[in-house]
Write a protein that holds these residues in place. Sequence first.
Motif, PDB file in Angstrom:
ATOM      1  N   ASN A   5     -28.125  -6.650 -11.081  1.00  0.00           N
ATOM      2  CA  ASN A   5     -28.418  -7.207 -12.404  1.00  0.00           C
ATOM      3  C   ASN A   5     -28.063  -6.227 -13.529  1.00  0.00           C
ATOM      4  OD1 ASN A   5     -29.534  -8.689 -14.515  1.00  0.00           O
ATOM      5  ND2 ASN A   5     -31.645  -8.187 -13.968  1.00  0.00           N
ATOM      6  N   ARG A  21     -29.673 -12.634  -6.697  1.00  0.00           N
ATOM      7  CA  ARG A  21     -28.451 -13.402  -6.985  1.00  0.00           C
ATOM      8  C   ARG A  21     -27.414 -13.224  -5.874  1.00  0.00           C
ATOM      9  NH1 ARG A  21     -29.944 -11.398 -12.006  1.00  0.00           N
ATOM     10  NH2 ARG A  21     -30.605 -12.991 -13.499  1.00  0.00           N
ATOM     11  N   THR A  26     -19.492 -12.011 -11.911  1.00  0.00           N
ATOM     12  CA  THR A  26     -20.258 -13.229 -11.588  1.00  0.00           C
ATOM     13  C   THR A  26     -20.673 -13.926 -12.888  1.00  0.00           C
ATOM     14  OG1 THR A  26     -22.244 -11.862 -11.288  1.00  0.00           O
ATOM     15  CG2 THR A  26     -20.994 -12.430  -9.301  1.00  0.00           C
ATOM     16  N   ASN A  27     -21.969 -14.074 -13.140  1.00  0.00           N
ATOM     17  CA  ASN A  27     -22.408 -14.883 -14.283  1.00  0.00           C
ATOM     18  C   ASN A  27     -23.061 -14.052 -15.387  1.00  0.00           C
ATOM     19  OD1 ASN A  27     -24.759 -14.310 -12.771  1.00  0.00           O
ATOM     20  ND2 ASN A  27     -25.777 -16.156 -13.525  1.00  0.00           N
ATOM     21  N   ASN A  48     -24.726 -15.799  -5.845  1.00  0.00           N
ATOM     22  CA  ASN A  48     -23.605 -15.570  -6.760  1.00  0.00           C
ATOM     23  C   ASN A  48     -22.572 -14.634  -6.130  1.00  0.00           C
ATOM     24  OD1 ASN A  48     -26.155 -16.028  -8.595  1.00  0.00           O
ATOM     25  ND2 ASN A  48     -24.386 -16.608  -9.822  1.00  0.00           N
ATOM     26  N   LEU A  78     -22.260 -22.578  -8.464  1.00  0.00           N
ATOM     27  CA  LEU A  78     -22.366 -21.325  -9.227  1.00  0.00           C
ATOM     28  C   LEU A  78     -20.997 -20.853  -9.697  1.00  0.00           C
ATOM     29  CD1 LEU A  78     -24.964 -19.423  -6.999  1.00  0.00           C
ATOM     30  CD2 LEU A  78     -25.384 -20.435  -9.251  1.00  0.00           C
ATOM     31  N   LYS A 103     -33.183 -19.070 -10.275  1.00  0.00           N
ATOM     32  CA  LYS A 103     -32.196 -18.579 -11.253  1.00  0.00           C
ATOM     33  C   LYS A 103     -31.055 -19.581 -11.343  1.00  0.00           C
ATOM     34  CE  LYS A 103     -33.734 -13.959 -11.522  1.00  0.00           C
ATOM     35  NZ  LYS A 103     -33.810 -12.627 -10.936  1.00  0.00           N
ATOM     36  N   GLY A 104     -29.867 -19.174 -10.925  1.00  0.00           N
ATOM     37  CA  GLY A 104     -28.726 -20.075 -11.065  1.00  0.00           C
ATOM     38  C   GLY A 104     -28.847 -21.379 -10.306  1.00  0.00           C
ATOM     39  N   GLY A 117     -24.279  -7.926 -13.044  1.00  0.00           N
ATOM     40  CA  GLY A 117     -23.959  -8.927 -12.019  1.00  0.00           C
ATOM     41  C   GLY A 117     -22.860  -8.456 -11.081  1.00  0.00           C
ATOM     42  N   HIS A 169     -25.131 -20.147 -16.974  1.00  0.00           N
ATOM     43  CA  HIS A 169     -25.948 -20.864 -15.992  1.00  0.00           C
ATOM     44  C   HIS A 169     -25.676 -22.360 -16.083  1.00  0.00           C
ATOM     45  CE1 HIS A 169     -28.533 -21.973 -19.360  1.00  0.00           C
ATOM     46  NE2 HIS A 169     -28.485 -20.710 -19.748  1.00  0.00           N
ATOM     47  N   ASP A 180     -30.284 -16.805 -16.449  1.00  0.00           N
ATOM     48  CA  ASP A 180     -30.150 -18.028 -15.639  1.00  0.00           C
ATOM     49  C   ASP A 180     -31.526 -18.532 -15.201  1.00  0.00           C
ATOM     50  OD1 ASP A 180     -30.495 -15.823 -14.039  1.00  0.00           O
ATOM     51  OD2 ASP A 180     -28.658 -16.100 -12.873  1.00  0.00           O
TER      52      ASP A 180
END
Length: 341
Positions: free
Chosen positions: A150, A182, A287-288, A185, A261, A210-211, A154, A323, A14
């Motif tokens: 991470n 994050r 999450t992403n 997120n 997000l 990031k996002g 996530g 993202h 992202d």
Amino acid sequence: MTFSANATIDLRSDTVTLPDDRMRAAMAAAEVGDNVLDADPTVRALEERAAELLSAPAALWVPTGTMANLVALTVHLRRGDRFLATEGAHVLANELGSAAWLAGGMPHALPHDAGPGRPTPGTLAAAIGARGAAYYQLHTTLLCLENTHNAAGGAVTPPHEHARLVATAREAGLKVHLDGARLWNAAVALDLPPGALTVGADTVSACLSKGLGAPAGSVVAGTAEFVEEGRRVRQMLGGGMRQAGVLAAAGLAGLDRIDELDTDHVNARRLADGLAELGWTVVPPQTNIVLAEVADMELTLARLRTLGVLAGPMGGRVRFVTHRDTTTADIDETLLRISDN
Ligand SMILES: *Cc1c(COP(=O)(O)O)cnc(C)c1O
């Protein structure tokens, strides 16, 4: 957004998000000043906004998330200290050992035995050990948590588990730093305000680049005393930037769209479901971030590249990150390209 059938779809991170027109307009219009000599008004506005969102008394803008963590660890640690962090944490795996060689702390990794991204309070207590280390022993003084985690794909640490870990650390006299690169997120995934996830932490870092889509910038929040000391550390590290309000304006624009997000999370689930249907072994995303188990990671990444899909390696698995610059149509196109091959 227009979509072209053969365009490269970049799911490496992202961090690849580009500032959009609205963000660039905010940057162009930003009121700025010398943020080293006295203050840049837009940086100050961002710091106030971030502190409020993170439920902290104060916050400091820094150019990168890595510097945000390093500022916090430098303030918290002294040489001869030991700090605890979850296995694969950014402060252990992605900051080139600066927590040790600059902040002076000996790292110790904690297993994820409570679920992805977090240890149990029992494991944490055992790692802290007995109180009253002798003068010739390391002093365990800091716990670093990471939410979302991470390397754990996530993964979100829910507030009740965060609270138990913080309580265990505090009872033993440890400080707590939360790497919330994050965190936004995590908050969106749990439908909670970000401040609900920082309770009890001494300091928290969070990324704007990031996002949220800013070209650069992070914040690190804590008490007013922490920020005062942290500002000196930022200067030592070469992070005293002059008219940084141009970048802080982008951060402020990013903070206005935290809720968006959720689209990234929906797209991550769509990608994971689609890959599973195609026979891939995927970890269901919270999450992403989508992690996929593959027989040969390098080969898989190279094959994806020839299909115009960029992904990255993460702990032996393939990592896809959704993202704001990837649309739902991009996710469907990704799945189509993979299924055709
Ligand atoms: C990206 C990231 C950072 C560091 O951010 P940079 O701006 O890339 O230096 C720190 N912690 C975590 C968990 C991250 O994902």
